[in-house]
Design a protein around this motif. Structure first.
Motif, mmCIF file in Angstrom:
data_model
loop_
_atom_site.group_PDB
_atom_site.id
_atom_site.type_symbol
_atom_site.label_atom_id
_atom_site.label_comp_id
_atom_site.label_asym_id
_atom_site.label_seq_id
_atom_site.Cartn_x
_atom_site.Cartn_y
_atom_site.Cartn_z
ATOM 1 N N LEU A 98 0.863 -1.185 0.000
ATOM 2 C CA LEU A 98 0.000 0.000 0.000
ATOM 3 C C LEU A 98 0.898 1.233 0.000
ATOM 4 O O LEU A 98 1.597 1.499 0.977
ATOM 5 C CB LEU A 98 -0.906 -0.046 1.238
ATOM 6 C CG LEU A 98 -1.918 1.058 1.435
ATOM 7 C CD1 LEU A 98 -2.807 1.222 0.206
ATOM 8 C CD2 LEU A 98 -2.785 0.765 2.659
ATOM 9 N N ASP A 99 0.899 1.947 -1.125
ATOM 10 C CA ASP A 99 1.833 3.053 -1.364
ATOM 11 C C ASP A 99 1.305 4.380 -0.798
ATOM 12 O O ASP A 99 0.092 4.564 -0.684
ATOM 13 C CB ASP A 99 2.021 3.193 -2.890
ATOM 14 C CG ASP A 99 3.338 3.847 -3.275
ATOM 15 O OD1 ASP A 99 4.072 4.293 -2.382
ATOM 16 O OD2 ASP A 99 3.613 3.911 -4.492
ATOM 17 N N ASP A 100 2.211 5.266 -0.455
ATOM 18 C CA ASP A 100 1.873 6.628 -0.026
ATOM 19 C C ASP A 100 0.882 6.649 1.125
ATOM 20 O O ASP A 100 0.009 7.533 1.195
ATOM 21 C CB ASP A 100 1.280 7.444 -1.191
ATOM 22 C CG ASP A 100 2.209 7.529 -2.380
ATOM 23 O OD1 ASP A 100 3.401 7.248 -2.212
ATOM 24 O OD2 ASP A 100 1.737 7.872 -3.473
ATOM 25 N N PHE A 101 0.995 5.685 2.044
ATOM 26 C CA PHE A 101 0.001 5.568 3.103
ATOM 27 C C PHE A 101 -0.089 6.847 3.935
ATOM 28 O O PHE A 101 0.917 7.420 4.336
ATOM 29 C CB PHE A 101 0.310 4.378 4.020
ATOM 30 C CG PHE A 101 -0.753 4.156 5.058
ATOM 31 C CD1 PHE A 101 -1.954 3.569 4.713
ATOM 32 C CD2 PHE A 101 -0.566 4.574 6.366
ATOM 33 C CE1 PHE A 101 -2.959 3.374 5.656
ATOM 34 C CE2 PHE A 101 -1.562 4.388 7.319
ATOM 35 C CZ PHE A 101 -2.760 3.791 6.956
ATOM 36 N N GLY A 102 -1.324 7.245 4.190
ATOM 37 C CA GLY A 102 -1.563 8.393 5.059
ATOM 38 C C GLY A 102 -1.811 9.697 4.324
ATOM 39 O O GLY A 102 -2.108 10.708 4.949
ATOM 40 N N THR A 103 -1.728 9.669 3.006
ATOM 41 C CA THR A 103 -1.897 10.930 2.277
ATOM 42 C C THR A 103 -3.247 11.036 1.584
ATOM 43 O O THR A 103 -3.726 12.133 1.325
ATOM 44 C CB THR A 103 -0.843 11.086 1.156
ATOM 45 O OG1 THR A 103 -0.934 9.952 0.289
ATOM 46 C CG2 THR A 103 0.534 11.191 1.738
ATOM 47 N N GLY A 104 -3.853 9.908 1.250
ATOM 48 C CA GLY A 104 -5.029 9.991 0.393
ATOM 49 C C GLY A 104 -6.320 9.935 1.163
ATOM 50 O O GLY A 104 -6.824 10.914 1.715
ATOM 51 N N TYR A 105 -6.792 8.745 1.253
ATOM 52 C CA TYR A 105 -8.116 8.413 1.694
ATOM 53 C C TYR A 105 -8.006 8.146 3.183
ATOM 54 O O TYR A 105 -7.163 7.372 3.612
ATOM 55 C CB TYR A 105 -8.423 7.135 0.919
ATOM 56 C CG TYR A 105 -9.775 6.553 1.004
ATOM 57 C CD1 TYR A 105 -10.894 7.315 0.769
ATOM 58 C CD2 TYR A 105 -9.916 5.189 1.273
ATOM 59 C CE1 TYR A 105 -12.138 6.729 0.805
ATOM 60 C CE2 TYR A 105 -11.145 4.608 1.298
ATOM 61 C CZ TYR A 105 -12.261 5.378 1.072
ATOM 62 O OH TYR A 105 -13.463 4.788 1.110
ATOM 63 N N SER A 106 -8.807 8.791 3.995
ATOM 64 C CA SER A 106 -8.552 8.669 5.423
ATOM 65 C C SER A 106 -9.267 7.495 6.094
ATOM 66 O O SER A 106 -8.989 7.187 7.241
ATOM 67 C CB SER A 106 -8.910 9.971 6.120
ATOM 68 O OG SER A 106 -10.250 10.271 5.835
ATOM 69 N N ALA A 107 -10.182 6.838 5.400
ATOM 70 C CA ALA A 107 -10.859 5.693 6.005
ATOM 71 C C ALA A 107 -9.876 4.531 6.161
ATOM 72 O O ALA A 107 -8.917 4.413 5.415
ATOM 73 C CB ALA A 107 -12.019 5.259 5.127
ATOM 74 N N LEU A 108 -10.108 3.698 7.169
ATOM 75 C CA LEU A 108 -9.196 2.581 7.407
ATOM 76 C C LEU A 108 -9.890 1.234 7.277
ATOM 77 O O LEU A 108 -9.260 0.194 7.362
ATOM 78 C CB LEU A 108 -8.588 2.690 8.813
ATOM 79 C CG LEU A 108 -7.626 3.854 9.046
ATOM 80 C CD1 LEU A 108 -7.242 3.936 10.520
ATOM 81 C CD2 LEU A 108 -6.376 3.698 8.193
ATOM 82 N N GLY A 109 -11.197 1.270 7.063
ATOM 83 C CA GLY A 109 -11.987 0.035 7.033
ATOM 84 C C GLY A 109 -11.472 -1.002 6.060
ATOM 85 O O GLY A 109 -11.516 -2.197 6.336
ATOM 86 N N TYR A 110 -10.924 -0.543 4.952
ATOM 87 C CA TYR A 110 -10.465 -1.489 3.939
ATOM 88 C C TYR A 110 -9.317 -2.365 4.454
ATOM 89 O O TYR A 110 -9.069 -3.439 3.952
ATOM 90 C CB TYR A 110 -10.047 -0.755 2.654
ATOM 91 C CG TYR A 110 -8.895 0.201 2.841
ATOM 92 C CD1 TYR A 110 -7.593 -0.264 2.803
ATOM 93 C CD2 TYR A 110 -9.107 1.558 3.061
ATOM 94 C CE1 TYR A 110 -6.525 0.597 2.995
ATOM 95 C CE2 TYR A 110 -8.050 2.419 3.267
ATOM 96 C CZ TYR A 110 -6.766 1.930 3.230
ATOM 97 O OH TYR A 110 -5.714 2.775 3.433
#
Ligand code: C2E
Ligand code: MG
Ligand code: MG
Ligand code: MG
Length: 287
Positions: free
Chosen positions: A175-187
């Motif tokens: 999982l690239d660039d973690f923490g910059t895009g989509y803030s949900a964590l459910g996935y």
């Protein structure tokens, strides 16, 4: 006066937009030429284990040398290639070439290939991956696919099935660039990632006393560990940052401090040297 100003501003934006569209069209045309004229190539950046200090693999990064404009950043042309769907062809080429190159690397070093969400939602993608591996005779566990959180934004697409099919082939997922895009964590509950890559914006300044990035890195590492995932600190430039991310428990490091992206021939030399890489202090040069 306000009205005239408003119109002026409006006209300005129109002109800007027009210039932007023209630029994109030119990039698109040039990119089509680039593909047939050998202007695209791949550079590989080392990824180092924090426990052994040895190189475990390389990230495959596309490079474009335009005949008159020189080097064009992937950040500028990948979005254009995605818009006009040239990314399918370019992405397949990168995947195949990366697998072929990696098959020649000594010591079973891995290759990590960036995958655009457009490639990922194509039901044919697993077949392309399997064919690239077979063609290069590369073991599936030596290929890591890097995806960004944006693959979870397309709700109409069956992401879980795609993940399952890719894991059945045996490739690794990061999982690239973690923490910059989509803030949900459910996935993260179901997505079978082997690794989380902590975005370089969290590494920047992290080693400075009182900087809050260290706390964020620590939390990401703890999250990843509970999910049995590895962590790569991206964009590490300084020795202090190596020490910090090691202390915080990151399993891997990628950054200028261990080497900039380099041609395949240099990778061969580096790996046949057999030694772990030197940890020369990186300078904060531009990309
Ligand atoms: P990314 O996948 O997050 O790749 C890491 C980027 O950080 C690379 O930029 C790399 O050169 C740069 N980098 C690595 N270490 C350092 C460091 O210590 N300091 C600094 N300042 N930068 C560092 P690059 O090659 O310009 O690529 C930018 C982005 O373009 C990539 O981000 C990726 O999203 C995209 N990209 C590159 N190649 C491909 C490709 O083959 N396919 C696709 N779909 N996207 C690609
Ligand atoms: Mg990447
Ligand atoms: Mg990244
Ligand atoms: Mg990035």
């Amino acid at each position: 006066v306000a009205k005239a100003d408003g119109r002026g501003v409006h006209r300005f934006y129109q002109r800007e937009m027009h210039a932007g569209a023209k630029q994109r069209k030119r990039t698109e045309d040039d990119l089509r030429v680039a593909m047939s004229n050998d202007e695209l190539h791949i550079a590989y950046q080392p990824q180092v284990s924090t426990t052994t200090e040895k190189i475990v693999g390389y990230e495959s990064l596309i490079r474009w040398t335009h005949p008159s404009q020189g080097a064009i950043s992937p950040e500028d042309f990948i979005p254009v290639a995605e818009d006009v769907r040239l990314i399918e062809q370019i992405g397949e080429w990168i995947l195949r070439k990366s697998c072929m190159d990696a098959a020649q690397w000594p010591g079973n070093a891995r290759v990590a290939v960036n995958v655009s969400p457009i490639q990922f939602v194509n039901p044919n993608f697993p077949k392309v991956v399997a064919s690239a591996l077979a063609n290069a005779q590369l073991a599936p566990e030596r290929l890591e696919l890097e995806l960004t959180e944006s693959v979870f934004l397309d709700e109409g697409h069956d992401t879980n099935t795609m993940f399952k099919t890719l894991k059945r082939i045996g490739v690794r997922l990061a999982l690239d660039d973690f923490g910059t895009g989509y803030s949900a964590l459910g996935y993260l509950k179901t997505a079978p990632f082997d690794k989380i890559k902590i975005d370089q914006s969290f590494i920047r300044g992290a080693a400075v006393v009182g900087n809050r990035n260290a706390a964020i890195i620590k939390a990401i590492v703890s999250l990843a560990e509970s999910l049995y995932m590895e962590t790569t600190a991206e964009g590490v430039e300084l020795k202090d940052e190596i020490e910090l991310v090691k202390q915080l428990g990151c399993s891997h490091i990628q950054g200028y401090v261990y080497g900039k992206p380099m041609p395949h021939e240099e990778v061969l030399k580096q790996l046949s040297g057999g030694k772990g890489v030197a940890t020369a202090e990186g300078h904060r040069a531009s990309r």
